[in-house]
Design a protein around this motif. Sequence first.
Motif, PDB file in Angstrom:
ATOM      1  N   CYS A  42       5.850   5.670   6.733  1.00  0.00           N
ATOM      2  CA  CYS A  42       5.391   4.923   7.770  1.00  0.00           C
ATOM      3  C   CYS A  42       4.088   3.982   7.153  1.00  0.00           C
ATOM      4  N   CYS A  43       3.733   4.253   6.165  1.00  0.00           N
ATOM      5  CA  CYS A  43       2.726   3.522   5.496  1.00  0.00           C
ATOM      6  C   CYS A  43       3.254   3.025   4.220  1.00  0.00           C
ATOM      7  N   GLN A  44       3.088   1.532   4.062  1.00  0.00           N
ATOM      8  CA  GLN A  44       3.819   0.847   3.118  1.00  0.00           C
ATOM      9  C   GLN A  44       3.002  -0.258   2.411  1.00  0.00           C
ATOM     10  N   LYS A  45       3.099  -0.741   1.511  1.00  0.00           N
ATOM     11  CA  LYS A  45       2.175  -1.540   0.761  1.00  0.00           C
ATOM     12  C   LYS A  45       2.917  -3.043   1.064  1.00  0.00           C
ATOM     13  N   ASN A  46       2.230  -3.979   1.749  1.00  0.00           N
ATOM     14  CA  ASN A  46       2.564  -5.393   1.951  1.00  0.00           C
ATOM     15  C   ASN A  46       2.480  -6.109   0.833  1.00  0.00           C
ATOM     16  N   PRO A  47       3.771  -6.652   0.249  1.00  0.00           N
ATOM     17  CA  PRO A  47       3.749  -7.433  -0.863  1.00  0.00           C
ATOM     18  C   PRO A  47       3.113  -8.630  -0.898  1.00  0.00           C
ATOM     19  N   ASP A  48       2.734  -9.083   0.204  1.00  0.00           N
ATOM     20  CA  ASP A  48       2.351 -10.538   0.083  1.00  0.00           C
ATOM     21  C   ASP A  48       0.823 -10.165   0.293  1.00  0.00           C
ATOM     22  N   THR A  49       0.118  -9.386   0.875  1.00  0.00           N
ATOM     23  CA  THR A  49      -1.225  -8.919   0.620  1.00  0.00           C
ATOM     24  C   THR A  49      -1.767  -7.949  -0.249  1.00  0.00           C
ATOM     25  N   ASP A  50      -0.951  -7.214  -0.571  1.00  0.00           N
ATOM     26  CA  ASP A  50      -1.427  -5.857  -1.555  1.00  0.00           C
ATOM     27  C   ASP A  50      -1.971  -5.019  -0.580  1.00  0.00           C
ATOM     28  N   GLU A  51      -1.935  -4.864   0.487  1.00  0.00           N
ATOM     29  CA  GLU A  51      -2.719  -3.900   1.432  1.00  0.00           C
ATOM     30  C   GLU A  51      -1.827  -2.944   1.913  1.00  0.00           C
ATOM     31  N   ILE A  52      -2.260  -1.767   1.987  1.00  0.00           N
ATOM     32  CA  ILE A  52      -1.383  -0.695   2.753  1.00  0.00           C
ATOM     33  C   ILE A  52      -1.407  -0.767   4.224  1.00  0.00           C
ATOM     34  N   GLU A  53      -0.149  -0.924   4.754  1.00  0.00           N
ATOM     35  CA  GLU A  53      -0.133  -1.076   6.436  1.00  0.00           C
ATOM     36  C   GLU A  53       0.630  -0.081   6.889  1.00  0.00           C
TER      37      GLU A  53
END
Length: 107
Positions: A42-53
């Motif tokens: 349910c938590c993944q790294k956004n490849p565009d922002t490098d933030e965990i969502e």
Amino acid sequence: AGHCGGTDTLCGRSILRSAAALSGVGETGVFLRVFCHGPTPCCQKNPDTDEIECECEPEDIIENKRDDKDDQQQCARFGGSTVKLLGSAALAATEAEGQCKFSKTAE
């Protein structure tokens, strides 16, 4: 003659059938890479922002599980196709070995 690589001979046709099946293996490999994976967290790294969502609400988890099940079915489908194509490529290559007459070159 059986040694010619053209499609009007058994040798050439078998070689081309083997190459076509191997091309199909490459194509199904793309789908295997997409569909064959572990459970979606349910938590993944956004490849565009490098933030965990994180999207960890119960409905998000249910949707992830539903998507994972669909992906597993597609993974099995394309996995079976890959095995079938590998077998076809090997069979055609084996047939070509018997059909193609190769001359030994002088060393």
